[in-house]
Design an enzyme around this catalytic site. Sequence first.
Site, short mmCIF file in Angstrom:
data_model
loop_
_atom_site.label_atom_id
_atom_site.label_comp_id
_atom_site.label_asym_id
_atom_site.label_seq_id
_atom_site.Cartn_x
_atom_site.Cartn_y
_atom_site.Cartn_z
N ASN A 132 27.85 54.00 -2.70
CA ASN A 132 28.99 53.84 -3.62
C ASN A 132 28.85 54.68 -4.87
O ASN A 132 29.43 54.39 -5.90
CB ASN A 132 29.22 52.36 -3.92
CG ASN A 132 28.01 51.70 -4.56
OD1 ASN A 132 27.02 52.36 -4.87
ND2 ASN A 132 28.09 50.40 -4.79
N ARG A 188 34.77 54.85 -7.58
CA ARG A 188 34.53 54.48 -6.19
C ARG A 188 35.83 54.48 -5.39
O ARG A 188 35.85 54.85 -4.22
CB ARG A 188 33.85 53.11 -6.13
CG ARG A 188 32.40 53.15 -6.61
CD ARG A 188 31.89 51.76 -6.88
NE ARG A 188 30.46 51.72 -7.21
CZ ARG A 188 29.87 50.66 -7.74
NH1 ARG A 188 30.57 49.57 -8.01
NH2 ARG A 188 28.58 50.70 -8.00
N HIS A 230 25.96 53.72 -10.33
CA HIS A 230 25.54 52.42 -10.87
C HIS A 230 25.96 52.37 -12.32
O HIS A 230 25.89 53.36 -13.03
CB HIS A 230 24.01 52.30 -10.79
CG HIS A 230 23.47 51.19 -11.66
ND1 HIS A 230 23.28 49.91 -11.20
CD2 HIS A 230 23.12 51.18 -12.97
CE1 HIS A 230 22.83 49.16 -12.20
NE2 HIS A 230 22.72 49.90 -13.28
N PHE A 258 19.74 43.73 2.52
CA PHE A 258 19.94 45.16 2.33
C PHE A 258 18.93 45.80 1.36
O PHE A 258 18.95 47.01 1.14
CB PHE A 258 21.38 45.45 1.85
CG PHE A 258 21.77 44.83 0.53
CD1 PHE A 258 21.41 45.41 -0.68
CD2 PHE A 258 22.52 43.65 0.49
CE1 PHE A 258 21.78 44.85 -1.90
CE2 PHE A 258 22.90 43.08 -0.72
CZ PHE A 258 22.53 43.68 -1.91
N THR A 296 32.09 47.12 -5.98
CA THR A 296 30.96 47.65 -5.20
C THR A 296 31.39 48.42 -3.94
O THR A 296 30.94 49.54 -3.72
CB THR A 296 30.02 46.50 -4.78
OG1 THR A 296 29.58 45.83 -5.96
CG2 THR A 296 28.81 47.01 -4.03
N TYR A 344 16.10 46.32 -9.27
CA TYR A 344 16.87 45.51 -8.33
C TYR A 344 16.16 44.19 -8.01
O TYR A 344 16.33 43.64 -6.92
CB TYR A 344 17.13 46.31 -7.04
CG TYR A 344 18.13 47.43 -7.20
CD1 TYR A 344 19.41 47.19 -7.71
CD2 TYR A 344 17.82 48.73 -6.80
CE1 TYR A 344 20.34 48.22 -7.84
CE2 TYR A 344 18.75 49.76 -6.93
CZ TYR A 344 20.01 49.49 -7.45
OH TYR A 344 20.94 50.51 -7.56
N GLU A 351 17.76 47.57 -18.72
CA GLU A 351 17.83 48.84 -18.01
C GLU A 351 17.54 50.02 -18.94
O GLU A 351 16.91 51.00 -18.52
CB GLU A 351 19.21 49.00 -17.35
CG GLU A 351 19.40 48.05 -16.18
CD GLU A 351 20.74 48.22 -15.46
OE1 GLU A 351 20.92 47.60 -14.40
OE2 GLU A 351 21.61 48.97 -15.97
N LYS A 405 24.07 58.08 -8.14
CA LYS A 405 23.11 57.79 -7.08
C LYS A 405 22.93 59.01 -6.17
O LYS A 405 23.70 59.99 -6.27
CB LYS A 405 23.61 56.58 -6.29
CG LYS A 405 23.66 55.28 -7.12
CD LYS A 405 24.23 54.14 -6.28
CE LYS A 405 24.18 52.82 -7.03
NZ LYS A 405 24.73 51.71 -6.21
N ARG A 422 32.38 49.49 -16.28
CA ARG A 422 32.51 48.76 -15.01
C ARG A 422 33.92 48.94 -14.44
O ARG A 422 34.09 49.08 -13.24
CB ARG A 422 32.23 47.26 -15.19
CG ARG A 422 30.82 46.92 -15.61
CD ARG A 422 29.80 47.12 -14.54
NE ARG A 422 29.88 46.16 -13.46
CZ ARG A 422 28.99 46.06 -12.48
NH1 ARG A 422 27.96 46.89 -12.44
NH2 ARG A 422 29.12 45.17 -11.54
#
Length: 155
Positions: A113, A103, A116, A58, A92, A50, A127, A10, A86
Site C-alpha cells: 500500500n 493509496r 506509511h 501477516f 490501508t 510493528y 516513531e 515503502k 492520514r
Amino acid sequence: MMDRSVVIVKPDGLQRGVVGEIIHRLERKGLRLCGVKMIALSDALLDEWYAHHKDKPFFPGLKSYMKSYPVVAMLWEGVDGVATIRKIIGVTKGRDAEPGTVRGDFAMSQQYNLIHASENAEIAKREIELMFAEDEIFEWDKLDLKHIYTDEELR
Ligand code: CMP
C-alpha cells in the site's frame, strides 16, 4: 496545534516510482518537510515499529516486504499534521481507498500500500525517536506559513 508525522515510502512505492509524487502531494498541501532519508530497515527496528502487529498472521510477510528494498523516511509537520496526512494517504487496503488519496490513486493491495504514516500523535512521537537522530531533524522558517494558516491557527 502543529504536530509531526513520520511518513515512509515503502519498498513498493520506491519500485513504483511514486516517491516524487508523494513528496509533491504533501509539499503542495502546505506541510513542512523536517527530515528525509533513504534507509534499509533492520529486523530490530521493524520489530519495534510493528510491535502491535507481532501476533498477526501477516507479520512475517510484512517484515520481509519492508526489508525487500530501501525505503524513504520523511518527517512532515503541520497543524493537525498527523490526522491530515492520514487523510491524504487513505485507508490501508488500496482497493478500498478513496480516489484522490495516495493509496486510492496508486495502490490495489492491502500489503503493498505504498506508504506509511503515523497513526496518532503518541505513536508519532515514538516513531520519530526510532527513525530520526536529532541532527536529521531540521527546524527552518517556512516563509509562506502566514499564507497557509491564520495567526490564530498558528498559535
Ligand atoms: P500500515 O497500516 O501502514 O501498517 C501495517 C501494514 O501491514 C499495513 O500498512 C500493510 O502494509 C500491512 N498489512 C495490514 N494488514 C494486512 C493484511 N491483512 N495482510 C497483509 N499485510 C497487511
